[in-house]
Design a protein around this motif. Structure first.
Motif, PDB file in Angstrom:
ATOM      1  N   GLU A  46     -10.731  10.182  12.289  1.00 15.71           N
ATOM      2  CA  GLU A  46      -9.433  10.366  12.941  1.00 15.71           C
ATOM      3  C   GLU A  46      -8.349  10.850  11.989  1.00 15.71           C
ATOM      4  O   GLU A  46      -7.481  11.624  12.377  1.00 15.71           O
ATOM      5  N   GLU A  47      -8.411  10.428  10.722  1.00 15.30           N
ATOM      6  CA  GLU A  47      -7.408  10.889   9.767  1.00 15.30           C
ATOM      7  C   GLU A  47      -7.551  12.384   9.496  1.00 15.30           C
ATOM      8  O   GLU A  47      -6.557  13.109   9.428  1.00 15.30           O
ATOM      9  N   LEU A  48      -8.774  12.860   9.354  1.00 13.79           N
ATOM     10  CA  LEU A  48      -9.000  14.293   9.171  1.00 13.79           C
ATOM     11  C   LEU A  48      -8.543  15.057  10.407  1.00 13.79           C
ATOM     12  O   LEU A  48      -7.876  16.089  10.283  1.00 13.79           O
ATOM     13  N   PHE A  49      -8.881  14.563  11.577  1.00 10.58           N
ATOM     14  CA  PHE A  49      -8.460  15.224  12.814  1.00 10.58           C
ATOM     15  C   PHE A  49      -6.933  15.310  12.868  1.00 10.58           C
ATOM     16  O   PHE A  49      -6.370  16.377  13.134  1.00 10.58           O
ATOM     17  N   ALA A  50      -6.250  14.198  12.592  1.00  9.20           N
ATOM     18  CA  ALA A  50      -4.782  14.185  12.630  1.00  9.20           C
ATOM     19  C   ALA A  50      -4.190  15.117  11.578  1.00  9.20           C
ATOM     20  O   ALA A  50      -3.192  15.800  11.829  1.00  9.20           O
ATOM     21  N   THR A  51      -4.804  15.185  10.405  1.00  8.96           N
ATOM     22  CA  THR A  51      -4.323  16.093   9.352  1.00  8.96           C
ATOM     23  C   THR A  51      -4.456  17.547   9.795  1.00  8.96           C
ATOM     24  O   THR A  51      -3.546  18.352   9.587  1.00  8.96           O
ATOM     25  N   LEU A  61      -7.059  29.312   9.748  1.00  6.40           N
ATOM     26  CA  LEU A  61      -7.184  28.794  11.108  1.00  6.40           C
ATOM     27  C   LEU A  61      -8.638  28.477  11.443  1.00  6.40           C
ATOM     28  O   LEU A  61      -8.937  27.411  11.992  1.00  6.40           O
ATOM     29  N   ASN A  62      -9.550  29.356  11.095  1.00  9.28           N
ATOM     30  CA  ASN A  62     -10.970  29.130  11.392  1.00  9.28           C
ATOM     31  C   ASN A  62     -11.501  27.889  10.677  1.00  9.28           C
ATOM     32  O   ASN A  62     -12.287  27.126  11.248  1.00  9.28           O
ATOM     33  N   ILE A  63     -11.077  27.685   9.448  1.00  8.37           N
ATOM     34  CA  ILE A  63     -11.520  26.505   8.706  1.00  8.37           C
ATOM     35  C   ILE A  63     -10.967  25.243   9.361  1.00  8.37           C
ATOM     36  O   ILE A  63     -11.696  24.265   9.571  1.00  8.37           O
ATOM     37  N   LEU A  64      -9.693  25.262   9.709  1.00  9.09           N
ATOM     38  CA  LEU A  64      -9.107  24.096  10.378  1.00  9.09           C
ATOM     39  C   LEU A  64      -9.806  23.799  11.704  1.00  9.09           C
ATOM     40  O   LEU A  64     -10.079  22.640  12.026  1.00  9.09           O
ATOM     41  N   MET A  65     -10.107  24.860  12.450  1.00  6.38           N
ATOM     42  CA  MET A  65     -10.791  24.661  13.731  1.00  6.38           C
ATOM     43  C   MET A  65     -12.173  24.040  13.516  1.00  6.38           C
ATOM     44  O   MET A  65     -12.594  23.181  14.287  1.00  6.38           O
ATOM     45  N   SER A  66     -12.863  24.448  12.465  1.00  9.64           N
ATOM     46  CA  SER A  66     -14.181  23.865  12.196  1.00  9.64           C
ATOM     47  C   SER A  66     -14.054  22.400  11.773  1.00  9.64           C
ATOM     48  O   SER A  66     -14.902  21.576  12.118  1.00  9.64           O
ATOM     49  N   LEU A  67     -12.980  22.062  11.064  1.00 11.58           N
ATOM     50  CA  LEU A  67     -12.771  20.688  10.628  1.00 11.58           C
ATOM     51  C   LEU A  67     -12.386  19.754  11.772  1.00 11.58           C
ATOM     52  O   LEU A  67     -12.516  18.537  11.644  1.00 11.58           O
ATOM     53  N   GLU A 104     -12.801  13.063   2.214  1.00 15.41           N
ATOM     54  CA  GLU A 104     -11.553  13.058   1.441  1.00 15.41           C
ATOM     55  C   GLU A 104     -11.191  14.478   1.000  1.00 15.41           C
ATOM     56  O   GLU A 104     -10.027  14.889   1.083  1.00 15.41           O
ATOM     57  N   TRP A 105     -12.154  15.245   0.544  1.00 18.06           N
ATOM     58  CA  TRP A 105     -11.927  16.631   0.137  1.00 18.06           C
ATOM     59  C   TRP A 105     -11.478  17.453   1.344  1.00 18.06           C
ATOM     60  O   TRP A 105     -10.551  18.255   1.248  1.00 18.06           O
ATOM     61  N   GLN A 106     -12.131  17.248   2.482  1.00 17.09           N
ATOM     62  CA  GLN A 106     -11.773  17.977   3.707  1.00 17.09           C
ATOM     63  C   GLN A 106     -10.340  17.653   4.131  1.00 17.09           C
ATOM     64  O   GLN A 106      -9.600  18.542   4.552  1.00 17.09           O
ATOM     65  N   ARG A 107      -9.948  16.384   4.017  1.00 18.38           N
ATOM     66  CA  ARG A 107      -8.563  16.007   4.363  1.00 18.38           C
ATOM     67  C   ARG A 107      -7.570  16.756   3.474  1.00 18.38           C
ATOM     68  O   ARG A 107      -6.546  17.238   3.950  1.00 18.38           O
ATOM     69  N   LYS A 108      -7.887  16.830   2.189  1.00 17.84           N
ATOM     70  CA  LYS A 108      -6.978  17.494   1.249  1.00 17.84           C
ATOM     71  C   LYS A 108      -6.867  18.988   1.530  1.00 17.84           C
ATOM     72  O   LYS A 108      -5.765  19.543   1.509  1.00 17.84           O
ATOM     73  N   ILE A 109      -7.990  19.639   1.806  1.00 17.35           N
ATOM     74  CA  ILE A 109      -7.916  21.081   2.076  1.00 17.35           C
ATOM     75  C   ILE A 109      -7.204  21.339   3.401  1.00 17.35           C
ATOM     76  O   ILE A 109      -6.422  22.280   3.518  1.00 17.35           O
TER      77      ILE A 109
END
Length: 125
Positions: free
Chosen positions: A63-68, A51-57, A33-38
């Protein structure tokens, strides 16, 4: 969530290099949930740190985190960002795997991402 995102964005604007390093080192140990928010908030500067943080996530089974992350990555329009995103062919494969079963809003996000990331890169879909 919008107000929280605005506040988070304002905080991110003030981040030092050590703050970015700490966030990068800690983000994967946080809750989904925290990862989705960030992930939702990381398009303020569209900088390399974000960008690097998003790529690591993107390396998630959620699937919701991936889509976010993909939704946020649509803001990364520089050629350098696009090359980095396209440097991981598994991202494009995962998007193509998700598209057939995705809900209409997620399908729109994924299709828009594919269109934007390929735009002006000399790559074909």
């Amino acid at each position: 969530m919008m107000t929280g995102c605005i506040i988070a964005g304002e905080i991110l604007l003030k981040f030092s290099l050590s703050d970015w390093d700490e966030l990068s080192n800690q983000v994967l140990s946080k809750s989904i949930e925290w990862q989705r928010k960030i992930a939702y908030c990381l398009d303020n500067q569209c900088n390399e740190h974000e960008l690097n943080i998003l790529m690591s996530l993107l390396n998630t089974d959620d699937e919701e985190l991936f889509a976010t992350c993909i939704d946020t990555l649509r803001s990364y329009t520089s050629q350098e960002s696009k090359r980095k995103i396209l440097g991981g062919p598994e991202i494009l494969q995962r998007i193509n795997d998700l598209l057939p079963g995705a809900s209409a809003p997620v399908r729109k996000i994924l299709q828009d991402f594919l269109s934007k990331v390929h735009e002006g890169c000399g790559f074909t879909r």
